[in-house]
Design an enzyme around this catalytic site. Structure first.
Site, short mmCIF file in Angstrom:
data_model
loop_
_atom_site.label_atom_id
_atom_site.label_comp_id
_atom_site.label_asym_id
_atom_site.label_seq_id
_atom_site.Cartn_x
_atom_site.Cartn_y
_atom_site.Cartn_z
N HIS A 1 0.81 -1.22 0.00
CA HIS A 1 0.00 0.00 0.00
C HIS A 1 0.84 1.26 0.00
CE1 HIS A 1 -3.08 -2.95 0.34
NE2 HIS A 1 -3.79 -2.04 -0.30
N ARG B 1 -10.54 3.71 -2.60
CA ARG B 1 -10.22 2.86 -1.45
C ARG B 1 -10.64 3.60 -0.19
NH1 ARG B 1 -5.46 1.68 -4.81
NH2 ARG B 1 -5.15 -0.56 -4.94
N GLU C 1 -10.63 -10.96 -7.04
CA GLU C 1 -9.23 -10.97 -6.59
C GLU C 1 -8.87 -12.26 -5.85
OE1 GLU C 1 -8.52 -7.44 -4.30
OE2 GLU C 1 -10.38 -7.63 -3.18
N ASN D 1 -3.65 -7.06 -8.13
CA ASN D 1 -2.63 -7.11 -7.07
C ASN D 1 -2.84 -8.35 -6.21
OD1 ASN D 1 -2.17 -4.58 -8.07
ND2 ASN D 1 -3.06 -3.50 -6.33
N ASP D 2 -4.09 -8.53 -5.78
CA ASP D 2 -4.36 -9.71 -4.95
C ASP D 2 -4.53 -10.97 -5.79
OD1 ASP D 2 -4.22 -9.00 -2.24
OD2 ASP D 2 -6.03 -7.79 -2.45
N ARG E 1 2.40 -10.65 -1.86
CA ARG E 1 2.62 -9.45 -2.66
C ARG E 1 3.58 -8.46 -2.02
NH1 ARG E 1 -3.30 -6.39 -2.62
NH2 ARG E 1 -2.25 -4.40 -2.60
N CYS F 1 -8.64 -2.86 -11.84
CA CYS F 1 -8.24 -1.72 -11.00
C CYS F 1 -6.96 -2.03 -10.22
CB CYS F 1 -9.36 -1.31 -10.07
SG CYS F 1 -9.79 -2.57 -8.87
C1 PEP Z 1 -6.06 -5.37 -5.97
O1 PEP Z 1 -5.97 -6.30 -5.15
O2 PEP Z 1 -5.68 -5.44 -7.14
C2 PEP Z 1 -6.65 -4.10 -5.53
C3 PEP Z 1 -6.90 -3.13 -6.40
O3 PEP Z 1 -6.90 -3.95 -4.21
P1 PEP Z 1 -5.80 -3.56 -3.11
O4 PEP Z 1 -4.51 -3.29 -3.83
O5 PEP Z 1 -6.31 -2.36 -2.39
O6 PEP Z 1 -5.76 -4.78 -2.27
MG MG Z 2 -7.05 -6.21 -3.29
#
Ligand code: PEP
Ligand code: MG
Length: 662
Positions: free
Chosen positions: A312, A419, A553, A576-577, A587, A624
């Site tokens: 993050h 978010r 995700e 990302n997840d 990650r 996203c």
């Molecule tokens: C993701 O997991 O791709 C996502 C956009 O959510 P975050 O990065 O906030 O977990």
């Molecule tokens: Mg996520």
């Protein structure tokens, strides 16, 4: 003597602010005042004792008053205890603390150009071999550093001689006053409200803190050793309470003890809030909260020992257009010694104390990048269409209202991911429905008629928030996070859903659920939304039913996308997840960065299934996650069938250019 039993109606009970206000009111009377909860009792004039008593809303307590003004005191205090909003100052419902916006021009360059310019740089003389970390936010930076390495404090001695007691007491008194004044100033500079400082000052002044430190000094302890020890003991007492608001006071107490100890040791604490000129921040680790409290406008680059491209911290750096290299394998000592640093956030190369030649080279390339960025401005109002006629929406990922201007300036065609975590993290207690409504409605109005996709609270994993106690988990990323936590905590979730329904009456609000695994979770959220809608309509409050979407995700959601699609209005792939879970690669682990590949066939297949299911059900599918902004991934995602890409504002213009040229 008067004794009266009463059921406490103060919202959330006597936590920090109400306890402070209550004790302040009690101190206006000369009679002695005590509160009994069960068999335990506290002096009503001590905010800390009241907090430690842990009185909750709807608890029955006994108020005992003894003295000449006892009847007046009982009347006023009972009135306070029966008032739900008692102790909540107007400021609490006022404007949200604004964070400064920064636009780092260097983050918007075309990546291929940067790679080319890096290649140029390579062909010129680059004297020292660079260190390599994880490229986390694009752009180049070169300049002076600000080393952010808060040290663990230790007293220089444990005990004092008897003839030093007076002097140590005086030293403690002076350090204490200075620390409170500094705290006041610090909160003022980041726009926090007075009542927080007041509550902290009250804790600090209590017998439990300053009284206990003085007692220890009188029994022969060094002032700094006594302060640290009492701070630890008192914060442990708060941590052991079963009320999460009170548990989060433990940090405040540790913070006060730290500030007083620093004064006693004659040292200054490092604080990102005090960055007074543009610098590159070097840190071992930086939490999203540290970042939120920083003077972001003065951070021109970020180099961290911990972190990865999808942590993050990286996301926040990208949101603010701050070049960053994270996961740099160096010892803290190396950071401490550095005076200057040069780095590129595309390749993750870092040079400590660069030579004058390298500095000049960076200066030239940074100027070129600014120039390229300015050239991308022509895409601001472009709604990109591929050569084969597909319209692709390029939307913004935002974490706070302060990023709205940057997104609009970059030509964001809506918000693909808001978010809401930051709203919950950048504070000491949970935001209530009205505070959330203010934020969501401002966001919706700023983008109207464009859509804003607001994601419900996604905390847990690496994103804890003050006010929610997370269990110790061996695998927090596989644990109690996202929609799982929200469904277990309707007291947290329903105010958010109600705020979203109300904001939907003012703008084009879409609601998105994170970490969905199973159809049942969607159905349960729908039932809660229906409850909230009924409650709002019964109380005559305006609301509208927003579109409901889910993040894809987890592998479970990707593999069953065809079963989930009929129940929702849209999908948004959280790469990302999804990458972390499909690849079984943490990650945030920089050592596994090479295995963390969104372009791995396994992740691509999962995304292909999601797009096919969305198409069959006739719903939209966005991406996203951070892959949406990566130039080499954009054609792949569009080829798979994605029709919206949502990213940090700093990447929008480049994405519009890439899509228009496909
Ligand atoms: C993701 O997991 O791709 C996502 C956009 O959510 P975050 O990065 O906030 O977990
Ligand atoms: Mg996520």
């Amino acid at each position: 003597m008067l004794e009266t039993a009463i059921v406490v109606k103060v919202n959330e009970g006597l936590h920090a602010r109400p306890a402070t206000q209550f004790a302040k009111l009690a101190k206006e009377f000369s009679c002695s005042l005590q509160i009994f909860r069960g068999t335990t009792c506290a002096d009503a004039k001590s905010a800390v004792k009241l907090m430690l008593l842990g009185v909750k809303q709807d608890d029955q307590i006994l108020l005992r008053a003894d003295g000449s003004d006892e009847s007046d005191a009982v009347r006023r205090l009972l009135q306070f205890l029966s008032e739900p909003s008692a102790g909540v100052s107007l400021a609490r419902h006022g404007a949200k603390d604004e964070l400064p916006v920064v636009k780092a021009e260097s983050a918007n360059e075309d990546v291929s150009d940067v790679l080319a310019s890096n290649a140029d740089a390579n062909s010129k003389a680059v004297p020292e071999p660079p260190l390599r970390g994880v490229p986390a936010s694009e752009g180049l930076a070169c300049g002076e550093v600000f080393v952010y390495l808060p040290e663990e404090l230790r007293a220089t001695r444990q005990f004092i001689e008897p003839d030093e007691v007076e002097q140590e007491l005086a030293r403690f008194g002076a350090a204490f006053r200075e620390a409170i004044a500094a705290l006041d100033q610090q909160f003022e500079s980041i726009g926090q409200h007075d009542d927080i400082v007041e509550a902290l000052a009250d804790v600090a002044q209590s017998d439990e803190f300053s009284g206990a430190v003085k007692d220890r000094i009188m029994s022969g302890w060094d002032a700094a050793a006594a302060t640290l020890q009492v701070g630890e003991e008192l914060s442990a007492a708060f941590l052991a309470m079963d009320d999460e608001y009170l548990q989060s006071r433990a940090d405040d107490i540790r913070g006060i003890a730290r500030q007083v100890t620093l004064k006693l040791l004659g040292r200054d604490d490092v604080s990102l809030a005090s960055l007074s000129r543009p610098c590159i921040v070097l840190a071992a680790d930086l939490s999203a909260l540290d970042f939120a409290r920083a003077r972001v406008a003065n951070i021109v680059g970020l180099v961290c020992i911990k972190g990865s491209a999808t942590s993050h911290l990286a996301i926040m750096a990208r949101a603010h257009g701050i070049p960053a290299v994270l996961g740099l394998p160096v010892a803290e000592e190396r950071l401490r010694e550095a005076a200057m640093v040069a780095f590129d956030g595309v390749q993750g190369r870092v040079w400590f104390d660069p030579s004058p030649e390298l500095q000049a080279d960076f200066a030239a390339r940074i100027a070129q990048d600014r120039h390229r960025h300015a050239a991308l401005g022509v895409y601001r109002d472009v709604a990109p269409v591929t050569r084969d006629g597909r319209r692709i929406a390029i939307a913004a990922n935002l974490g706070s209202l302060t990023e709205i201007d940057a997104a609009l300036e970059a030509g964001a065609m809506g918000v693909g991911l808001f978010r809401t975590e930051l709203l919950f993290m950048d504070r000491r207690t949970l935001p209530d429905e009205n505070e959330q409504y203010d934020v969501y409605s401002q966001l919706a109005q700023a983008f109207y008629p464009r859509a804003v996709v607001i994601r419900t609270l996604d905390v847990g994993g690496d994103k804890p928030v003050p006010g929610i106690v997370f269990p110790e988990e061996d695998n927090p990323f596989l644990g109690w996070r996202g929609v799982r936590m929200c469904l277990d905590r309707p007291d947290v979730f329903k105010p958010q859903l109600r705020a979203l329904l109300r904001a939907a009456a003012l703008g084009n609000v879409h609601v998105m659920l994170p970490m969905v695994d199973d159809l049942d979770e969607i159905l349960r959220v729908k039932a809660l939304l229906a409850d909230c809608a009924r409650e709002l309509s019964e109380q005559g409050t305006a609301y509208a039913l927003p579109k409901l979407g889910i993040m894809i995700e987890t592998p479970a959601a990707a593999l069953t996308a065809d079963l989930l699609a009929p129940e929702v209005d849209f999908f948004s792939i959280g790469t990302n997840d999804l990458t972390q879970y499909v690849m079984a690669v943490d990650r945030v682990n920089p050592n596994l960065a090479a295995l963390y590949r969104t372009d791995h066939p396994a992740v691509l297949r999962a995304m292909g299934m999601v797009c096919a299911a969305a198409k069959k059900a006739g719903i939209g599918v966005a991406v996203c996650g951070e892959a949406a902004a990566r130039p080499e991934m954009i054609p792949v995602l569009i080829g798979l069938g994605v029709d919206e890409l949502s990213m940090s504002p700093s990447s929008i213009l480049r994405a519009k250019k890439i899509v228009s040229e496909l």
